[in-house]
Design a protein around this motif. Structure first.
Motif, PDB file in Angstrom:
ATOM      1  N   UNK A  55       0.847  -1.200   0.000  1.00  0.00           N
ATOM      2  CA  UNK A  55       0.000   0.000   0.000  1.00  0.00           C
ATOM      3  C   UNK A  55       0.886   1.254   0.000  1.00  0.00           C
ATOM      4  N   UNK A  56       0.780   2.047  -1.089  1.00  0.00           N
ATOM      5  CA  UNK A  56       1.701   3.181  -1.280  1.00  0.00           C
ATOM      6  C   UNK A  56       1.616   4.188  -0.136  1.00  0.00           C
ATOM      7  N   UNK A  57       0.396   4.481   0.348  1.00  0.00           N
ATOM      8  CA  UNK A  57       0.264   5.462   1.436  1.00  0.00           C
ATOM      9  C   UNK A  57       0.914   4.932   2.703  1.00  0.00           C
ATOM     10  N   UNK A  58       0.670   3.660   2.995  1.00  0.00           N
ATOM     11  CA  UNK A  58       1.254   3.058   4.202  1.00  0.00           C
ATOM     12  C   UNK A  58       2.785   3.053   4.105  1.00  0.00           C
ATOM     13  N   UNK A  59       3.300   2.797   2.904  1.00  0.00           N
ATOM     14  CA  UNK A  59       4.755   2.762   2.720  1.00  0.00           C
ATOM     15  C   UNK A  59       5.345   4.155   3.007  1.00  0.00           C
ATOM     16  N   UNK A  60       4.651   5.204   2.527  1.00  0.00           N
ATOM     17  CA  UNK A  60       5.143   6.572   2.756  1.00  0.00           C
ATOM     18  C   UNK A  60       5.097   6.917   4.249  1.00  0.00           C
ATOM     19  N   UNK A  61       4.000   6.570   4.906  1.00  0.00           N
ATOM     20  CA  UNK A  61       3.862   6.821   6.347  1.00  0.00           C
ATOM     21  C   UNK A  61       4.931   6.033   7.113  1.00  0.00           C
ATOM     22  N   UNK A  62       5.124   4.788   6.702  1.00  0.00           N
ATOM     23  CA  UNK A  62       6.112   3.921   7.351  1.00  0.00           C
ATOM     24  C   UNK A  62       7.538   4.429   7.155  1.00  0.00           C
ATOM     25  N   UNK A  63       7.806   5.008   5.981  1.00  0.00           N
ATOM     26  CA  UNK A  63       9.156   5.524   5.708  1.00  0.00           C
ATOM     27  C   UNK A  63       9.493   6.644   6.693  1.00  0.00           C
ATOM     28  N   UNK A  64       8.508   7.532   6.935  1.00  0.00           N
ATOM     29  CA  UNK A  64       8.714   8.624   7.892  1.00  0.00           C
ATOM     30  C   UNK A  64       8.900   8.073   9.301  1.00  0.00           C
ATOM     31  N   UNK A  65       8.033   7.128   9.664  1.00  0.00           N
ATOM     32  CA  UNK A  65       8.118   6.511  10.987  1.00  0.00           C
ATOM     33  C   UNK A  65       9.456   5.827  11.183  1.00  0.00           C
ATOM     34  N   UNK A  66       9.936   5.180  10.142  1.00  0.00           N
ATOM     35  CA  UNK A  66      11.230   4.507  10.201  1.00  0.00           C
ATOM     36  C   UNK A  66      12.342   5.535  10.422  1.00  0.00           C
ATOM     37  N   UNK A  67      12.301   6.624   9.649  1.00  0.00           N
ATOM     38  CA  UNK A  67      13.306   7.684   9.757  1.00  0.00           C
ATOM     39  C   UNK A  67      13.403   8.203  11.191  1.00  0.00           C
ATOM     40  N   UNK A  68      12.243   8.464  11.793  1.00  0.00           N
ATOM     41  CA  UNK A  68      12.208   9.072  13.128  1.00  0.00           C
ATOM     42  C   UNK A  68      12.553   8.093  14.238  1.00  0.00           C
TER      43      UNK A  68
END
Ligand code: HEC
Length: 163
Positions: A55-68
């Motif tokens: 899921x593209x939206x989840x991947x984008x949200x997850x990328x930010x969460x991963x970064x932080x």
């Protein structure tokens, strides 16, 4: 003036280069909540395998969460710098399997393992925390969004190096 600007540029570069180490050195590994309000709510009952995979939206949200939350130890873009395990290996192991059925079963297992470690964190042999527990700040939406991001990175790496 030009000289000063050059110096400033150098400072910024230095700062960027040393930031991940500083994060570790200062021990700032406090778990940060992830805003998952743009994602389909999953409820309190845990769903496995990861319902957000692909899921593209989840991947984008997850990328930010991963970064932080995770990059300081597990590396930028989920490429390990050697401090903590390479999380891309979780997906690689599955993607290397020949059959799609086996791949799916492997991914489900990797989801479960990932969820358990992320919620509980890790302690070393002496009982000292070496990875924080995220259960106080991550609901399943956050856990699965980060996993969806890591899996998308594993797929990218597999596409680059098919064998
Ligand atoms: C303070 C550093 C640190 C942070 C922050 C951190 N981890 Fe870890 N993580 C580790 C260490 C160290 C290990 C290995 C522990 C061991 O040797 O058993 C680990 C292990 C893991 C493992 C098991 C990997 C394996 O192959 O055994 C997973 C999954 C994991 N972390 C996910 C995450 C996620 C997701 C985040 C962010 C939400 C995160 N970690 C944040 C340090 C960290």
């Amino acid at each position: 003036m030009q000289k000063f600007q050059k110096f400033q540029g150098l400072l910024v570069a230095l700062l960027l280069a040393t930031t991940p180490i500083q994060v570790l050195a200062h021990g700032d590994v406090t778990p940060h909540p992830i805003d998952t309000s743009t994602l389909k709510p999953l409820g309190d009952e845990w769903i496995e395998p990861n319902p957000y995979r692909g899921d593209a939206t989840a991947i984008a949200v997850g990328a930010l969460g991963y970064m932080h939350n995770c990059a300081g130890c597990h590396g930028l873009n989920a490429v390990s710098g050697g401090i903590a395990p390479d999380l891309l290996l979780l997906g690689k192991e599955c993607l290397d399997l020949a059959s799609k059925v086996k791949q799916a079963a492997c991914m489900k297992e990797s989801d479960h393992f990932f969820k358990e470690v992320t919620l509980r964190g890790k302690k070393n042999g002496e009982g000292r925390s070496i990875m924080p527990a995220y259960d106080a700040v991550f609901k399943q939406e956050a856990v699965w969004a980060v996993k969806a991001y890591i899996d998308s990175r594993s797929l990218e790496e597999k596409a680059k190096n098919p064998n």
